[in-house]
Design a protein around this motif. Structure first.
Motif, PDB file in Angstrom:
ATOM      1  N   LEU A   1     -67.533  -8.583  30.672  1.00 31.84           N
ATOM      2  CA  LEU A   1     -67.114  -8.510  29.271  1.00 31.84           C
ATOM      3  C   LEU A   1     -67.745  -7.320  28.565  1.00 31.84           C
ATOM      4  CD1 LEU A   1     -66.786 -12.100  27.810  1.00 31.84           C
ATOM      5  CD2 LEU A   1     -65.027 -10.422  28.262  1.00 31.84           C
TER       6      LEU A   1
ATOM      7  N   ASN B   1     -68.512 -25.359  30.120  1.00 32.25           N
ATOM      8  CA  ASN B   1     -69.314 -25.013  28.944  1.00 32.25           C
ATOM      9  C   ASN B   1     -70.653 -24.407  29.315  1.00 32.25           C
ATOM     10  OD1 ASN B   1     -68.457 -25.126  26.353  1.00 32.25           O
ATOM     11  ND2 ASN B   1     -68.464 -27.355  26.275  1.00 32.25           N
TER      12      ASN B   1
ATOM     13  N   GLN C   1     -73.246 -16.190  27.318  1.00 28.90           N
ATOM     14  CA  GLN C   1     -73.543 -15.691  25.975  1.00 28.90           C
ATOM     15  C   GLN C   1     -74.898 -14.980  25.941  1.00 28.90           C
ATOM     16  OE1 GLN C   1     -70.973 -16.144  23.866  1.00 28.90           O
ATOM     17  NE2 GLN C   1     -72.055 -14.668  22.607  1.00 28.90           N
TER      18      GLN C   1
ATOM     19  N   ILE D   1     -74.632 -11.623  27.768  1.00 33.19           N
ATOM     20  CA  ILE D   1     -73.905 -10.639  26.962  1.00 33.19           C
ATOM     21  C   ILE D   1     -74.845 -10.010  25.935  1.00 33.19           C
ATOM     22  CG2 ILE D   1     -72.106 -10.423  25.188  1.00 33.19           C
ATOM     23  CD1 ILE D   1     -70.481 -12.502  26.807  1.00 33.19           C
TER      24      ILE D   1
END
Lengths: 682, 682
Positions: A198, A528, A535, A538
């Motif tokens: 990402l 999840n 997260q 990132i």
């Protein structure tokens, strides 16, 4: 014939370990490539070791706590001897599973470098190196699960009618470790992958495996801890649980077959190891050969030999050809499963083509079509499972042996798992090739070497997808075997035959609904967990990229920091789904009791197979749709269709590499947990 | 007391139809607004009528063919009388269901215009118009299903111990029509929506409901034929099937309660109608009131009155307070389901907030999180269903009546469906308000009117989501009732009591697995049907936009062409999933026989409930995450987060409006099909 079958089991088990050692030495003595390559490989090794060390520390604590709980349950119901036996076999099972995983991975993280170094000289030899590296895992795992069951059988008295029930703790120990190994590894690998992609690919526009990406080493570590250690633990427990379940069913046939019915599963498995070893030795392609063909050739050799051995062992120990047909049914089923997986995940067939077409109109239609394909792909496997079960049961009945039907389904499972060691080797081939690809890419090898490597890497992706199909098929068959073992266990505990699970009863129906629901809830928690961990990565990758010198290639990124964050995140986030997977069934069983628990287990298994198929094949199809576009179709890399396909691939990642494989383990864990904690449900 | 309960049923049924006529006249006499509005409303009416006409022509043909098949089965097993009765009641059920749908929609497509015209003068009055327009559907559907069952009961002889088994054809006729009505309408509405949005909003950048978009009228027609006619048919068959199933269970209690046990379901339903009518009359908000509060107030009145009536009817006819508690359990469950649905789909709570957060990192994370939420949302409803079943069964047992447990679960279903007419009115409120919003938008009404309308439209979205939760809850409870009816039916046919469905049997287990698989396959086919139809619309809309004058607003688009293409596409593509839904269970039942078929039905139902929850709530959560961002959060409209959320919303569309609602119908269809074709499975 006056041969003790158990001696054969021990002999073949030890022989297989010797072969594994030979393969390990063969791999390790090879060229380690350039300094650059070695540096990267070292980072991967360190990251993998650090993760495994911490992961197994967590698992060890959980194991000890759980062993105490299980023993407590048996003490509570006034069975101190069972408390001790089950506790010990639980810890022993957990230990063996962990050890097998560690040994396999230790070799895999060294084989990757050797494969990368060999590929420029001889692509054919590189295939051999990767396959033999994988075979160390494959052989050690199957041999240890076999020897483990045999040893604990002797250790606990070798009473053919009592001991099989005592060693269920071994299977549960293996499942327990497998659950956390697969969950932790699965979360790790996909969180790192999503995090690296990402920021790297999407935000910064740098290619995959670019050395400037701080998360790239974590991504490569992930291949090992997820695909390699995780699936290893999964299949370790498959074979262990299936051995034990089949032995318990053998107890019911004791009046007919004597000890042979109980030891047959172990002997059949042992000969499967020999067949697999022969298959592995057959993988020695020329440099111009298609690597996939070479792997397939080895598989067919293993398959054919297994069938022949199976016939021999069946006639020798059971002297009834119908049981051979039952075993053959399982073998054929494993082939059918592999073909179905190919159909749903390869770009030459309709499903992936549909996803490719729909990528042109954007990410929404890509996702909708991919999801429709994923749901559709459940149909043929379920029909295959139903047909195999009914067929092998019928063969068992035709054998004329009392209660032969169920034993027929057990033998089908053995047939399916006969080539397990070969399949597992081929599976571990995947992450080794994948890692080798990363090493080649990061060490900035010449274009021509990269091309050779890409071909190997693509084969690795295929084998990974196929073995997932194999793993879910074997989980499905093994599950039915384990239901029967559970019912036998309850019969023994209550002293009344327990043969009917009446789903028309309100409580039993409720148990069934709750079992299916657990599958959905667990999948949600697993997915999840990836999101939460990703997260954190990132954020860290973005933080590192704030230093402009990194993008310009003037400084090295801090790989270790990303590895550390991923490790911590994966370990923290594996706990909740793991605990739910264990605590929820125990709670339901304790409240609704054993018949409802049986329905919980059975319908949970059905839902688990369906959901795992959706996750595995859906993810695989999205992945290959993206790869097909990257080959230059529909505008190729950078086109809108490609962007849409990248979205689909990213969505599919936690499906196919976290939730799906964890569901395989969950299905078998449900079975072993009910076996071990049966006294709680009465 | 010397009152004939059936007289009460007829009296209340006819009274409800009179009230519906009163509401219809009240709606029709109102202001029809400006010429512009009338023109748009006329286009919607014409499109809806054209679709319904063609759809029901197709359904009529299928119905006649199937009636012949069913009668053939009974003739084949040598029961000419049953062949005739079942065939006739099947056609009668199909006819009533179709008629109820047509009447309801005829009013709905007129109420939309009146609502749009009223809103500028008095928003409170507009709520009343939309609610009363919806009430025409709600009352007609419930009253007709009630009167239909009562009439066919008399028509076929009114023998309390025989006739209930003969009228199962009525329920199947209703399910049959409902399946195609919901599938066709669901495909229509989402194909038009996706087609309009992908070209209009995404490619051309024009707002929703912009009159330049050629697919905008098809989109508005879709609200009527999908949400209104589709859900109407769904709940028509819910109430019909539940009435019949409960009557069959009543037969088992005949020695104890006499005819009262058999007629109780109809009387209870009739009093529910009265309670619902009272609730509807309570909806008369002031212009400053929150419309949602007004609807809730009406609901609580209907709920409270239903409970009181239920107590009265139970004591009068059964004279046993435990059955009242069972009914109350069902009522409370319906409330709990509505709250759970709110939690998972409204933006104030954690789930939608998580999706909003994840939209910031793009469409992939939006989809992953949304999917995790969708999977998670199955947990609480399943626990609620399990608790309600066990509780109402226990109340039934405590009643002291022999076989009272199952009757307890049947009465819980009646309790849940007591307020059905009110809920259905509130549900049809949704598409009426939605359509009114479209009419206001397209007729370029002043900003201030649009704002008033938007508020009403938002309430409509909420009611639509809530009633989906209610519909799946009632499907779950009704299903258990219908299993029992099926087992009673088989017992009668074989002359042996059929009380055990042993899922530990290989064949029965296979049936269970195939039942769960059908749910996945059917969902895939339904989703794919939307994709295929949408593709045709996208092509047509793009073709029309090639004329630059359209975008400039110089010429009118050819709305009718889009309506026509959507109609043809939806009708063509509804056939495959519909046929699979019917043919597959019949084939499995014919091969694996009645016990496996029972497991197919039960586990299929469990999987169906889970999948419907995933589809409905997932879709609803994605939708509301997008709406929340559009309110200006996370960058608002046009931001990257918004683009990601639009992808999620588009993915959710076929989930929540095609596959989800069709699954409700499928669950009940499976039950009625097994009831009717039981002789085939022996």
């Amino acid at each position: 014939m006056e041969i003790d079958p158990m001696m054969i089991v021990f002999a073949i088990g030890i022989f297989s370990i010797i072969v594994a050692v030979y393969f390990a030495r063969d791999v390790l003595r090879r060229d380690k490539g350039s300094k650059d390559m070695q540096k990267i490989a070292k980072a991967i090794q360190e990251g993998s070791n650090a993760f495994l060390k911490r992961q197994y520390k967590t698992i060890a604590i959980l194991t000890v706590v759980f062993a105490a709980l299980i023993s407590g349950v048996y003490l509570f119901v006034g069975k101190p001897e069972t408390a001790f036996n089950t506790g010990v076999s639980f810890i022993f099972g957990a230990f063996c599973s962990a050890l097998a995983g560690i040994i396999g991975m230790t070799i895999a993280v060294r084989a990757n470098l050797r494969t990368a170094a060999t590929v420029s000289k001889s692509p054919g030899e590189a295939v051999k190196v990767a396959m033999r590296g994988g075979a160390v895992s494959g052989l050690i795992i199957v041999a240890m699960s076999l020897l483990g069951v045999a040893l604990i059988y002797y250790g606990l008295g070798a009473d053919p009618q009592q001991t099989p029930f005592m060693i269920v703790g071994y299977g549960f120990g293996a499942s327990f470790v497998a659950l956390f190994a697969q969950l932790g590894g699965g979360i790790y690998t996909k969180a790192a992958d999503v995090g690296a992609d990402l920021v790297g690919k999407v935000e910064k526009g740098i290619p995959e495996d670019d050395p400037r990406n701080p998360a790239v080493v974590a991504d490569l570590v992930g291949d090992n801890v997820g695909d390699c250690a995780g699936r290893g633990a999964d299949l370790f427990e498959s074979t262990a649980a299936e051995n034990i379940g089949a032995m318990i069913l053998g107890v019911a046939l004791f009046p007919y077959f004597g000890v042979n019915g109980i030891l047959f599963p172990l002997v059949a498995r042992a000969f499967g190891l020999i067949a697999s070893i022969a298959g592995i030795f057959m993988v020695r392609p020329k440099d111009t050969d298609d690597p996939m063909k070479a792997l397939n050739r080895g598989y067919y050799v293993a398959f054919g030999l297994s069938a022949a051995f199976f016939y021999f062992v069946t006639m020798w120990m059971l002297n009834n050809v119908w049981f051979f047909y039952a075993g053959l049914t399982g073998m054929v089923m494993s082939l059918v499963f592999i073909y179905i997986t190919q159909y749903y995940t390869e770009h030459k067939y309709r499903p992936v083509k549909m996803i490719v077409e729909s990528s042109v109109t954007g990410p929404a239609t890509n996702i909708i079509t991919g999801f429709a394909v994923a749901l559709e792909c459940t149909a043929l496997p379920i029909i295959t499972i139903a047909a195999s079960l009914i067929l092998s049961f019928t063969f068992g009945v035709l054998s004329g042996v009392p209660n032969g039907g169920l034993y027929g389904t057990a033998i089908a499972t053995m047939g399916m798992l006969a080539t397990c060691a070969y399949v597992l080797s081929m599976d571990t081939f995947g992450p080794i090739a994948d890692n080798a690809g990363g090493i080649v890419e990061m060490s900035k090898a010449p274009e021509e070497v990269r091309k050779k490597m890409d071909r190997l890497d693509a084969v690795g992706n295929t084998t990974k997808a196929l073995t997932k199909g194999y793993a879910i098929g074997s989980a499905a068959l093994a599950a039915f075997l384990l239901f029967s073992a559970y019912m036998g266990d309850i019969s023994m505990l209550t002293g009344k035959p327990f043969t009917v699970v009446n789903i028309a009863n309100v409580t039993v129906f409720s148990g069934a609904a709750l079992g299916a629901m657990l599958i959905f809830l667990f999948s949600s928690l697993a997915i999840n967990a990836v999101g939460k961990t990703a997260q954190k990565i990132i954020e860290e990758v973005r933080r590192q990229f704030q230093d402009k010198r990194l993008m310009a290639g003037k400084i090295d990124p801090d790989y270790a920091k990303c590895v550390d964050i991923t490790t911590k995140g994966a370990l923290r986030n594996m706990v909740l789904p793991g605990i739910v997977a264990i605590a929820f069934p125990v709670a339901v069983g304790a409240i609704l009791k054993y018949e409802a628990m049986a329905a919980f287990l059975m319908v949970g298994t059905i839902a688990g197979i369906l959901m795992a198929l959706v996750m595995n094949n859906g993810g695989g199809a999205w992945d290959n749709a993206k790869k097909y576009i990257e080959l230059g179709n529909k505008g190729g890399k950078g086109s809108d269709a490609h962007k849409a396909a990248v979205v689909g691939d990213t969505v599919g990642d936690p499906f196919k590499d976290t939730a799906g494989p964890s569901l395989h383990v969950l299905i078998k864990l449900l079975a072993t947990i009910t076996l071990v904690l049966a006294p709680l449900f009465i």
